[in-house]
Design an enzyme around this catalytic site. Sequence first.
Site, PDB file in Angstrom:
ATOM      1  N   TYR A  95       0.808  -1.227   0.000  1.00 30.20           N
ATOM      2  CA  TYR A  95       0.000   0.000   0.000  1.00 30.20           C
ATOM      3  C   TYR A  95       0.843   1.280   0.000  1.00 30.20           C
ATOM      4  O   TYR A  95       0.281   2.374  -0.013  1.00 30.20           O
ATOM      5  CB  TYR A  95      -0.915   0.020   1.232  1.00 30.20           C
ATOM      6  CG  TYR A  95      -1.735  -1.229   1.371  1.00 30.20           C
ATOM      7  CD1 TYR A  95      -2.951  -1.366   0.704  1.00 30.20           C
ATOM      8  CD2 TYR A  95      -1.294  -2.297   2.144  1.00 30.20           C
ATOM      9  CE1 TYR A  95      -3.709  -2.518   0.814  1.00 30.20           C
ATOM     10  CE2 TYR A  95      -2.043  -3.462   2.261  1.00 30.20           C
ATOM     11  CZ  TYR A  95      -3.243  -3.569   1.595  1.00 30.20           C
ATOM     12  OH  TYR A  95      -3.989  -4.721   1.696  1.00 30.20           O
ATOM     13  N   HIS A  96       2.157   1.159   0.016  1.00 25.85           N
ATOM     14  CA  HIS A  96       3.002   2.340   0.228  1.00 25.85           C
ATOM     15  C   HIS A  96       4.081   2.470  -0.844  1.00 25.85           C
ATOM     16  O   HIS A  96       5.265   2.459  -0.537  1.00 25.85           O
ATOM     17  CB  HIS A  96       3.674   2.265   1.603  1.00 25.85           C
ATOM     18  CG  HIS A  96       2.721   2.081   2.742  1.00 25.85           C
ATOM     19  ND1 HIS A  96       3.071   1.445   3.915  1.00 25.85           N
ATOM     20  CD2 HIS A  96       1.426   2.450   2.884  1.00 25.85           C
ATOM     21  CE1 HIS A  96       2.042   1.428   4.727  1.00 25.85           C
ATOM     22  NE2 HIS A  96       1.022   2.027   4.130  1.00 25.85           N
TER      23      HIS A  96
END
Length: 756
Positions: free
Chosen positions: A514-515
């Site tokens: 997610y990053h």
Amino acid sequence: AASVPLRGARLSSLALADRTAALEVLATEPASSWLVRAVCAPLQLVRAQDPSLEGALGIPSPRSLPIARERRAGDANRVDLRALGHDEELEVDVVVVGTGAGGAPVAARLAQRGHAVVMLEEGGDFSRADFVGRPLELQKKLYRDAGLTFTIGNTLIPLPVGRTVGGTTTVNSGTCYRTPADVMRRWSVDHGLSALGPGSLDACFERVESALEIAPSPDEVLGEIARIIARGAEALGYEHGPLARNAPGCDAQAVCCFGCPTDAKRSTNVSYVPMALAAGALLHHHAKVVRILRERGRAVGVEAVSVGGDGRPVRLVVRARAVVLAAGTLYTPLVLKDNALANGSGQVGKNLSIHPAGYAFARMPEAVRGWAGVPQGYAIEELASMGIRFEGAFPPPALAAAALGSIGARWTSQVEELDKLAVFGFMVRDVSRGSVSRGPGGRPRVRYDLVPEDVRQVVRAEAVLARVFFAAGALEVMPGMSLYSSLRDLRDVERLEAEGPSRIKAHHLALTAYHPLGTCRMGADPSRYVVGPEHETHEVPGLFVCDGSAVPGPLGVNPQVTIMAMSEHAVDFVERRLEGHASTRVSVPAGASEPSSMASSTRPPRTELAFDETMAGTCRRIADGGAFEASLTVSVRADPSFRKAWEARGSVLTLEGTIRLPGLLASERPAEGTLTMRPLEGRATLIYDVTFHDERGARWSLRGEKHARFFLGLGMTRLHTEIRKEGELVASGLLRFDLRDVPSWLGTFRAIQSAA
């Protein structure tokens, strides 16, 4: 067809037991494991959302009560490009591409300082009334490509990113961490960012934390899983505690990743974007930026497109003195590559890190009801210094059911006991690196291979998480991996720790991420980095990058606060570029001798044309609507040929004069600024930007625009005006040039001598 070599027949012709056995084999093979999951997941999602199952488990259905679509702050400044109906061209100080963690803060702060700012967002502008419904419906609405962005390599890793006003902050968990000191020390030493060492961003962090109202999650919203993890971590002596989040007033509806239906989560769509709009910024959504405009090597604006309701394309050109690119780690490099910009280092799109994330389910003897609490509100900090961070991660029940990884009767039995399953997650500060390029259909092609060191970190994290669950009383732990998919006791954990590092490969792991960070990374050396220490690209003056793509490597923590703080840090540098752009004189480094071509002793004097202009009219105070008379008298200086004023890019002329605002100021004040003259395909525009100070030293500004179908036509007699104090709009109105003054106006024209 893959079952033919295994069972001698196609899957559809096999008996149920043989079919299940074939699927279980295929689910463990590298070439077919993701195919099995892809085929089964839609069926599992449908089954998990069956009302009878939800009712039996006590899962609340999506809120069905209507939510009134209330009027939001700055609604008048929100424009859906699809509905514009015609092409448009704007001129501003700064255009910001993207409204997520990177774009929104810099837009808000620059607007608050009195600069004209336009924000462009490819996604839609949603309110909390839109954040109600089934997960798949919301995923299609709020995520880019319906959340189906994957990395391609030695394993497939889902990498979902938001496409809304607010970017991914609208659909993230709300977890907030400052950048760790050891990471900032690495920036300073490894990347030459001496001004970004430990402690350098403290003031920026404080501004972000204030804007987002960050605080630890309160006990009443943490849910049972947090108590289970606390119990297990305490038994093992691990450091643990609630996570800091940007969600004051959270009521734990547990749908953070699909937009907050109460606006409790202070994502940028409800924090920085409204701040920018309140300060006078303009937002265009459904606006996809396709071109960065350049003149003489500088970035001077962007071109965005959309498709109107009638199917016809709509084009928006925004000319600006500075361009801030904040389209996100996956799309900022694509925009730069499409425009062949800032890639002399060859690093655009490279150096991608993603924080691979895993999870484990635990079957508990008591009811857990993981959906009744903040999905990500608790953490184990014990292994953070080693690059592993554990954070809560219970998704909506339907997605949790699809993430179990099992098939057939085992999956059915697990889902029927979903209320007794706890799940917790972790992420790894990766040493693996990937790249992003333009793929089929214009989507990003993300290449990422998980190196053995990161695989071992994932195995270690799964084992630690299993120990925590067993210490808390778990009956069974189900790690997110196809090998060792069920651990019954600590002996199984010990076997995983002993055998797993050598047996488990990347394709055995069920991971998400997610990053994404680093694809236009910041650093001092132009030959190795895309963005310089002042957030401006090394090669293109006026082009700034303020998003995760500029972050030079993985953080080991959720990155939104880091990106926001770096965006806050960039504001001063963007503003300096604005000031420098207004001057035509090239700056000379301290200690260097001025080139002879610039030396005043060798520059011949230049003849300029000057004239005076007075405009007067009525303005109204924003606070009480009171009217007052205002006047602006300026002396304009220009090249006597006015040649540039007829060119497409126009010209910027110097203004000096006085301003009278008896409804706001006690006396007449000196003023200075610029007059931008720009013909726009037969629709001429004159933009007056004037600054002045009141008796107490406060900074004021007046911005006015004139428009006419023909250059110097009748429209040029009306100046639509906004007056601001310290960036806040205090009055607006209409100033006029009286046609009866034309003879006296012509009499003010004169030639003056100035330095070349």
